[in-house]
Write a protein that holds these residues in place. Structure first.
Motif, PDB file in Angstrom:
ATOM      1  N   UNK B  80       0.989  -1.089   0.024  1.00 30.27           N
ATOM      2  CA  UNK B  80      -0.082  -0.015  -0.095  1.00 30.27           C
ATOM      3  C   UNK B  80       0.865   1.324   0.139  1.00 30.27           C
ATOM      4  N   UNK B  81       0.367   2.288  -0.533  1.00 34.01           N
ATOM      5  CA  UNK B  81       1.354   3.462  -0.647  1.00 34.01           C
ATOM      6  C   UNK B  81       1.533   4.172   0.900  1.00 34.01           C
ATOM      7  N   UNK B  82       0.513   3.831   1.850  1.00 34.42           N
ATOM      8  CA  UNK B  82       0.796   4.276   3.290  1.00 34.42           C
ATOM      9  C   UNK B  82       1.956   3.522   3.836  1.00 34.42           C
ATOM     10  N   UNK B  83       1.907   2.235   3.589  1.00 32.05           N
ATOM     11  CA  UNK B  83       3.341   1.355   4.194  1.00 32.05           C
ATOM     12  C   UNK B  83       4.460   2.014   3.464  1.00 32.05           C
ATOM     13  N   UNK B  84       4.379   2.130   2.066  1.00 31.63           N
ATOM     14  CA  UNK B  84       5.587   2.577   1.324  1.00 31.63           C
ATOM     15  C   UNK B  84       6.155   3.887   1.955  1.00 31.63           C
ATOM     16  N   UNK B  85       5.237   5.101   2.167  1.00 29.19           N
ATOM     17  CA  UNK B  85       5.372   6.013   2.876  1.00 29.19           C
ATOM     18  C   UNK B  85       6.157   6.085   4.181  1.00 29.19           C
ATOM     19  N   UNK B  86       5.464   5.031   4.930  1.00 34.48           N
ATOM     20  CA  UNK B  86       6.260   4.721   6.406  1.00 34.48           C
ATOM     21  C   UNK B  86       7.691   4.022   6.118  1.00 34.48           C
ATOM     22  N   UNK B  87       7.540   3.271   5.363  1.00 31.95           N
ATOM     23  CA  UNK B  87       9.256   2.481   4.936  1.00 31.95           C
ATOM     24  C   UNK B  87      10.022   3.758   4.639  1.00 31.95           C
ATOM     25  N   UNK B  88       9.761   4.584   3.822  1.00 28.16           N
ATOM     26  CA  UNK B  88      10.686   5.488   3.176  1.00 28.16           C
ATOM     27  C   UNK B  88      11.128   6.599   4.285  1.00 28.16           C
ATOM     28  N   UNK B  89       9.957   6.923   4.960  1.00 29.83           N
ATOM     29  CA  UNK B  89      10.077   7.991   5.964  1.00 29.83           C
ATOM     30  C   UNK B  89      11.062   7.631   7.198  1.00 29.83           C
ATOM     31  N   UNK B 206       3.728  14.662  -2.594  1.00 30.40           N
ATOM     32  CA  UNK B 206       3.249  13.817  -3.458  1.00 30.40           C
ATOM     33  C   UNK B 206       3.354  12.340  -2.926  1.00 30.40           C
ATOM     34  N   UNK B 207       2.718  12.322  -1.785  1.00 28.42           N
ATOM     35  CA  UNK B 207       2.655  10.817  -0.761  1.00 28.42           C
ATOM     36  C   UNK B 207       4.017  10.383  -0.388  1.00 28.42           C
ATOM     37  N   UNK B 208       4.938  10.921  -0.677  1.00 28.11           N
ATOM     38  CA  UNK B 208       6.333  10.560   0.099  1.00 28.11           C
ATOM     39  C   UNK B 208       6.593  11.458   1.020  1.00 28.11           C
ATOM     40  N   UNK B 209       7.372  11.276   2.177  1.00 24.77           N
ATOM     41  CA  UNK B 209       7.745  12.114   3.132  1.00 24.77           C
ATOM     42  C   UNK B 209       8.717  12.886   2.610  1.00 24.77           C
ATOM     43  N   UNK B 210       8.727  14.313   3.239  1.00 28.30           N
ATOM     44  CA  UNK B 210       9.633  15.276   2.473  1.00 28.30           C
ATOM     45  C   UNK B 210      10.939  15.117   2.812  1.00 28.30           C
TER      46      UNK B 210
END
Lengths: 522, 364
Positions: B80-89, B206-210
């Motif tokens: 999911x995009x949420x999980x991806x954002x969490x991982x990246x962040x 854009x859905x990705x942490x700054x």
């Protein structure tokens, strides 16, 4: 002379033959050591001295020949290291094999084994007593617990000798020393030779290899001269009448009657017009003790000399690897302060190829392309980054112009053969079109065909006005490649050879002997 | 006796071969000329193996993604995009620290103080803002200078004084850990931290942490420096053979010191980003960041440019470890599984790069 039964002969070798492939390193050489004498084994590079010692030590098996050591007869062909040790032959090599940080006692014990009690713990007291007795016997002024590194160079050699002879000091042992003084300064080698002389006077049989003619004459009783794998002269001294002269020995080593005039210092004349590209005056630093020489554009000047003569140090000092401690250095018309580093000298147009290709030239795991451009990285850089396409193209051109055989310029440098690596290293420097090229042993470990390519490249560079300085121990290389050759000895220019004098024989004579150079060595 | 004869005979022939010069191997391909052209290079077999080597880690990463996307236990929440954002962040700081670690490693030097450097910089930034009332910009600048100075200290000790980099930086790390304790008094700094910084740490673009964009920007700069400047190429040359590097005019001491300084500055940035993400600075030694970063750097050395530490490989390494750990977490694996996986991945990476015979890490 080959009556081997005589009790006062420690070693008699006859007809020793050894071939490496098609090369005959030893061709029926003979050697007779009288008990209780110092015997000098002499000969030029490649005369078979080292091979003879290795065969005696059982490191290389000989092909044919007969030997008698302390009355024990054997065939050279079956002679092993164990046989050599049992017969009483003891070898001390140029690299003494001492551990500098460990104590004398530990160094001795590592060779002979530590005395231990039950449970394998070391009996230090017993070891120290043994070593103290050994030091006493060999007249070494040191304590057993002293680290070897704290000893003077001559003492270190004596420790190595004492260690070699510790279990066999019964007068039967034969001590073989391979260039024991090669790396020692003058006063140290005097001390060492005096100690060796005293051992011989006490009945020790010694054979030594040395290139320093005067030392040999001072200390040795007998002389054997090797030339092309044969023993061409066996001179028994002992009495004043029998002692050979230096010129006599050199004549035997070069295989011809020696012309006393040849090898004398002379000023070279050709093509030295205009300003000199390199002026070295009274240069000091490291092993250099006042070197003076000049080189003009287009000249190929050789630098000869024994190990430790300052041959390599001269080149590295000119290139800025080491700072000189004194003297004048003018490179391409510019007076040097002495504080310039490699990069500064490179900017002035100096290039240097080290004698140690693996250790100081090759980036083994980088590609051939990266190895070639290491000297000119900045020229490929623009705002868009490294111009790898241009870099690759120029690398491919260099590979062609320097006849480097490589699958691709992107392959690892380590995949190239030694000769091709060396050609690439030379190419790396010539692409900078240097005005002063310094080459240290440029064809060491390089095959014959690559050697020809490298010579052609160097000559072409010189023809374009580049000044070339070649340090080499290969006299054939110096005599074929160079316009003139300066001979270094103990850090000063001892003589200079040009024209007809520039032959391997004259070079051998000039590096080995000092009586042949007239007057002051500068 | 007979054995010693045979063995020394072997030595003799080897010597003879070396003495007479190595003849050209008949197996070597013919000279590559400008005319032979790039298209005509005979290297297909070589290329295939190289291609597999270069992309193994990337393929493995994709495999892991696919695996957790179809695994029933994790498929629902993993891709999911949420999980991806969490991982990246959460992994942004590890990724950035891994890039810092790579810099000195390229020329063969370890810097274990980078984790502590990051932690100290974070604490310093928080302290400057809360205790000294400094503005965010000034605090950041002071932090970057501090991180660079720590790098300079390491670099000078290692190059000028020739100290072992492994031990030296370990010592500096311990020292910094102590200083953090002293400065914070063991307390967490919670108040007075610039809200702008904390906001920046929590927003998505854009859905990705700054913070991820900061990492990408730094990665881009470092990639350019390492692969597209004479400086970066020189660092690789020093890593390959320091003595030869010196003899082609590379000022090795200066260059290596500069790599430590640059790494220190990046570590300070890691500290600031960490502060932005968490909104507070704890008295932590920073080692919890360092070990995954080291693992990623060594994993990265098996990819893209196998045998060499490199920027892109390192980013893939970070993603590989973090995505796998995330997948395991989402699949409700036990807590011990993640560290075991991290350790095993690091061992495999080091083993692989050693096996490739070109491990850069001169353990000096």
């Amino acid at each position: 002379m080959s009556t081997s039964t005589s009790a006062d002969l420690a070693v008699v070798v006859t007809g020793m033959t050894k071939s490496f492939g098609p090369t005959r390193a030893l061709d029926g050489a003979g050697l007779t050591l009288r008990r209780g004498t110092v015997h000098a084994l002499l000969g030029g590079n490649g005369s078979g001295k080292s091979t003879a010692i290795k065969v005696l030590a059982g490191v290389h098996p000989g092909d044919a020949g007969h030997l008698v050591v302390n009355g024990r007869e054997a065939d050279v062909a079956g002679w092993s290291a164990a046989d050599a040790a049992e017969a009483g032959l003891r070898f001390v090599h140029q690299d003494l094999g001492l551990f500098e940080q460990l104590s004398i006692a530990e160094n001795v014990a590592l060779a002979a084994g530590y005395p231990t009690r039950v449970g394998r713990s070391v009996r230090w007291k017993e070891l120290r007593a043994h070593v103290a007795e050994l030091l006493e016997r060999f007249e070494i002024d040191a304590r057993p617990e002293q680290p070897v590194g704290s000893l003077r160079p001559a003492q270190r050699t004596m420790v190595a000798i004492a260690r070699a002879l510790q279990d066999r000091d019964d007068g039967e042992a034969v001590l073989v020393l391979d260039e024991p003084t090669a790396t020692l300064p003058a006063h140290e080698s005097e001390a060492l030779l005096a100690a060796i002389r005293r051992r011989a006077d006490l009945g020790q049989t010694v054979m030594m290899v040395s290139h320093r003619m005067q030392e040999v004459l001072a200390v040795a009783d007998d002389f054997t001269v090797f030339l092309d794998g044969r023993s061409v002269a066996h001179l028994v001294g002992g009495t004043d009448a029998g002692a050979p002269t230096e010129a006599e020995l050199v004549a035997h080593m070069t295989g011809r009657a020696f012309d006393g005039e040849a090898g004398r210092e002379r000023v070279a004349v050709p093509q030295q017009a205009g300003e000199a590209a390199l002026v070295v005056d009274d240069l000091h630093g490291g092993p250099l003790r006042g070197v003076s020489l000049s080189a003009w554009p287009g000249e190929i000047v050789g630098v000869a000399g024994l190990v430790g003569s300052g041959r390599s140090a001269l080149l590295t000092t000119i290139f800025g690897v080491h700072r000189p401690s004194g003297g004048v250095l003018r490179v391409l018309g510019r007076e040097q302060t002495g504080r310039e580093d490699v990069k500064a000298r490179m900017r002035q147009g100096v290039a240097y190829v080290s004698e140690d290709r693996v250790g100081e030239s090759a980036f083994a795991n980088l590609s051939l392309r990266e190895n070639l451009s290491a000297s000119v990285l900045r020229s490929f850089w623009g705002w868009r980054g490294m111009a790898t396409t241009a870099e690759r193209r120029s690398a491919e051109e260099l590979v062609v112009s320097h006849a480097v055989k490589a699958g691709s310029v992107d392959h690892d440098f380590a995949t190239l053969s030694g000769g091709n690596q060396q050609k690439a290293v030379v190419g790396r420097w010539l692409r900078r079109t240097p005005r002063l090229l310094l080459l240290d042993e440029p064809t060491q470990g390089v095959d014959v065909m690559s050697r020809v390519d490298i010579y052609a490249t160097v000559r072409a560079a010189a023809a374009d006005g580049c000044t070339v300085l070649v340090a080499s121990s290969d006299f054939f290389e110096l005599s074929t490649l160079c316009d003139r050759v300066v001979v270094l000895r103990d850090g000063v220019v001892d003589s200079e050879l040009t024209g007809d004098e520039l032959t391997p024989d004259h070079l051998t004579a000039a590096t080995q002997s000092s009586v042949l150079t007239a007057g002051d060595a500068r | 006796m007979s054995t010693s004869v045979t063995s020394s005979r072997g030595a003799g022939t080897a010597d003879a071969a070396a003495g007479s010069g190595t003849p050209e191997s008949p197996g070597t391909a013919p000279t590559t000329g400008g005319r032979a052209g790039r298209a005509g290079r005979p290297r297909r077999g070589h290329d295939l193996r190289g291609l597999a080597e270069k992309n193994a880690l990337l393929v493995l990463l994709l495999g892991v993604v696919v695996f957790f996307s179809v695994l029933p236990a994790s498929s629902e929440r993993f891709a999911t995009s949420e999980n991806l954002a969490v991982i990246l962040g959460t992994q942004a700081t590890v990724a950035l620290l891994a890039l810092a670690v790579v810099l000195p490693l390229v020329s063969g030097y370890f810097d274990f103080s980078l984790g502590a450097n990051a932690a100290a910089s974070g604490v310093l930034a928080a302290g400057l803002m809360s205790k000294e009332d400094m503005s965010l910009a000034v605090a950041c600048v002071v932090c970057l200078v501090f991180g660079s100075l720590v790098g300079l200290f390491n670099g000078v000790l290692v190059t000028r004084f020739g100290l072992n980099s492994f031990v030296t930086t370990l010592g500096v790390a311990t020292l910094l850990g102590g200083l953090i304790q002293w400065y914070t008094g063991g307390q967490t700094i919670l108040v007075g931290i610039s809200p702008a910084l904390v906001d920046f740490g929590s927003i998505n673009v854009y859905g990705v942490p700054a913070v991820v964009y900061v990492v990408l920007l730094v990665a881009l700069v470092l990639w350019y420096v390492l692969t597209h400047t004479p400086y970066g190429r020189s660092l690789y040359a020093i890593g390959a053979n320091p003595r030869a590097a010196k003899l082609v005019g590379i000022r090795t001491e200066r260059y290596v010191t500069a790599s430590f300084v640059l790494a220190g500055a990046v570590a300070a940035l890691v500290g600031i980003l960490q502060l932005a993400r968490t909104g507070s600075a704890t008295a932590d030694s920073g080692n919890s960041l360092l070990f995954p970063a080291l693992a990623a750097a060594f994993l990265g050395a098996t990819a893209v440019r196998p045998g060499f530490f490199n920027v892109v490989g390192t980013l893939i390494g970070v993603l590989f470890v973090s995505i796998t750990v995330s997948g395991l977490t989402v699949a409700s694996a036990a807590a011990w599984v993640s560290p075991v996986f991290n350790g095993a991945a690091l061992l495999a990476a080091v083993g692989l790069s050693t096996y490739l015979g070109r491990a850069r890490g001169r353990a000096s």
